[in-house]
Design a protein around this motif. Structure first.
Motif, short mmCIF file in Angstrom:
data_model
loop_
_atom_site.label_atom_id
_atom_site.label_comp_id
_atom_site.label_asym_id
_atom_site.label_seq_id
_atom_site.Cartn_x
_atom_site.Cartn_y
_atom_site.Cartn_z
N PRO A 76 0.77 -1.09 -0.09
CA PRO A 76 0.08 0.06 -0.06
C PRO A 76 0.93 1.21 0.05
O PRO A 76 2.07 1.40 0.54
CB PRO A 76 -0.79 0.00 1.33
CG PRO A 76 0.12 -0.82 2.16
CD PRO A 76 0.82 -1.88 1.35
N PRO A 77 0.38 2.22 -0.78
CA PRO A 77 1.26 3.58 -0.70
C PRO A 77 1.18 4.38 0.59
O PRO A 77 0.06 4.28 1.13
CB PRO A 77 0.54 4.41 -1.64
CG PRO A 77 -0.71 3.81 -2.07
CD PRO A 77 -0.65 2.29 -1.51
N PRO A 78 2.10 4.81 1.08
CA PRO A 78 1.94 5.63 2.43
C PRO A 78 1.27 6.99 2.21
O PRO A 78 0.96 7.63 1.08
CB PRO A 78 3.27 6.43 2.73
CG PRO A 78 4.01 6.39 1.41
CD PRO A 78 3.34 4.90 0.64
N PRO A 79 0.31 7.40 3.14
CA PRO A 79 -0.64 8.43 3.11
C PRO A 79 0.39 9.93 3.09
O PRO A 79 1.56 9.68 3.44
CB PRO A 79 -1.35 8.58 4.30
CG PRO A 79 -0.75 7.63 5.26
CD PRO A 79 0.17 6.81 4.55
N GLY A 80 -0.03 10.72 2.41
CA GLY A 80 0.85 12.26 2.26
C GLY A 80 0.38 13.12 3.58
O GLY A 80 -0.46 12.57 4.25
N PRO A 81 1.20 13.99 3.78
CA PRO A 81 1.14 14.91 4.78
C PRO A 81 -0.42 15.63 4.74
O PRO A 81 -1.09 15.74 5.67
CB PRO A 81 1.99 15.99 4.83
CG PRO A 81 2.66 15.85 3.57
CD PRO A 81 2.32 14.42 3.09
N GLU A 82 -0.90 15.61 3.48
CA GLU A 82 -2.27 16.23 3.29
C GLU A 82 -3.41 15.46 3.88
O GLU A 82 -4.44 15.74 3.78
CB GLU A 82 -2.35 16.57 1.94
CG GLU A 82 -2.55 15.40 0.72
CD GLU A 82 -1.36 15.10 0.42
OE1 GLU A 82 -1.22 14.01 -0.09
OE2 GLU A 82 -0.15 15.69 0.87
N ASP A 83 -3.16 13.98 3.87
CA ASP A 83 -4.19 12.90 4.18
C ASP A 83 -4.42 13.08 5.74
O ASP A 83 -5.50 12.39 6.22
CB ASP A 83 -3.85 11.67 3.86
CG ASP A 83 -3.88 11.71 2.31
OD1 ASP A 83 -4.25 12.43 1.66
OD2 ASP A 83 -2.88 10.83 1.73
N CYS A 84 -3.71 13.74 6.55
CA CYS A 84 -4.01 13.74 8.09
C CYS A 84 -4.29 15.13 8.37
O CYS A 84 -3.68 16.21 8.14
CB CYS A 84 -2.61 13.44 8.83
SG CYS A 84 -2.72 13.60 10.53
N CYS A 85 -5.52 15.26 8.95
CA CYS A 85 -6.10 16.62 9.27
C CYS A 85 -5.56 16.98 10.72
O CYS A 85 -5.99 18.12 11.24
CB CYS A 85 -7.74 16.46 9.52
SG CYS A 85 -8.36 15.43 10.51
N MET A 86 -4.84 16.29 11.51
CA MET A 86 -4.30 16.64 12.67
C MET A 86 -5.39 16.85 13.71
O MET A 86 -5.40 17.96 14.57
CB MET A 86 -3.39 17.91 12.66
CG MET A 86 -1.98 17.36 11.88
SD MET A 86 -0.82 18.69 11.62
CE MET A 86 -0.16 18.83 13.54
N SER A 87 -6.68 16.05 13.60
CA SER A 87 -7.83 16.41 14.51
C SER A 87 -7.68 15.27 15.78
O SER A 87 -8.73 15.41 16.43
CB SER A 87 -8.98 16.46 13.98
OG SER A 87 -9.04 17.62 12.85
N GLY A 88 -6.88 14.46 15.70
CA GLY A 88 -6.92 13.35 16.66
C GLY A 88 -8.04 12.30 16.30
O GLY A 88 -8.62 11.89 17.46
#
Length: 197
Positions: A76-88
């Motif tokens: 599987p490809p790793p997620p990019g930094p834009e895929d995490c919303c940093m909302s916990g």
């Protein structure tokens, strides 16, 4: 009631004049847009995902690969930094990636064992090294059932940690903190922790 010719004449007299001394609002906006662009930096969650960005659309990859009837899993490809919303989130993109990696490693291990057990054996050039890594010795594959789930999970976690380590320091710190909090919550909710005083 006025005739169509009179109506057309009324509209032409209301049209803006072609006096260059008085530019239209559209001309003024177009000139200001071309002279100065507003510079903004979007937050990671506001940036389009690589999958949504039309500039990064790649040719579709093979859905599956099989060698002599043995399905070879795709990493599987790793997620990019834009895929995490940093909302916990309860299920962060990196948690999902870790689960996908665990499944990949377990399936890849089982595929290795199945390929090594084939009779006649695979020729050296038939081994899918780009998907399964270097070919293990023939004896290592005999009777192997695949990677235990604990080992697959540990391998997946270390790969996710390596991906997180390569991110922006703020994002990496946030994800490490989230991982530590989830681990603490999981250990507190485990039956062994509940029975201790």
């Amino acid at each position: 009631m006025s005739s169509p010719a009179e109506t057309e004449e009324a509209y032409t007299t209301l049209a803006p004049n072609s006096n260059p001394a008085a530019p239209s609002v559209g001309d003024t906006l177009a000139a200001s847009d071309s002279q100065q662009k507003l510079q903004t930096t979007p937050l990671p969650a506001q940036q389009p995902s690589k999958a949504e960005d039309p500039r990064t659309v790649e040719a579709p990859k093979a859905a599956s690969l099989a060698i002599r009837g043995v399905r070879i899993p795709q990493r599987p490809p790793p997620p990019g930094p834009e895929d995490c919303c940093m909302s916990g989130c309860a299920h962060c993109a990196y948690d999902i990636y870790a689960d996908d990696l665990q499944d990949f490693h377990a399936e890849a291990s089982a595929a290795r064992a199945s390929l090594l057990a084939l009779d006649p054996p695979l020729a050296p050039d038939e081994w899918p090294a780009e998907h399964l890594g270097a070919r293990p010795t023939q004896s290592a594959g005999k009777g192997a059932a695949g990677m235990p789930s604990e080992q697959a999970r540990a391998t997946a976690e270390s790969e996710v940690d390596a991906v997180i380590g390569g991110l922006d320091p703020t994002m990496a710190a946030f994800l490490k903190m989230e991982k530590a909090m989830k681990k603490k919550a999981a250990s507190a909710a485990s039956p062994a922790a509940a029975s201790s005083p």
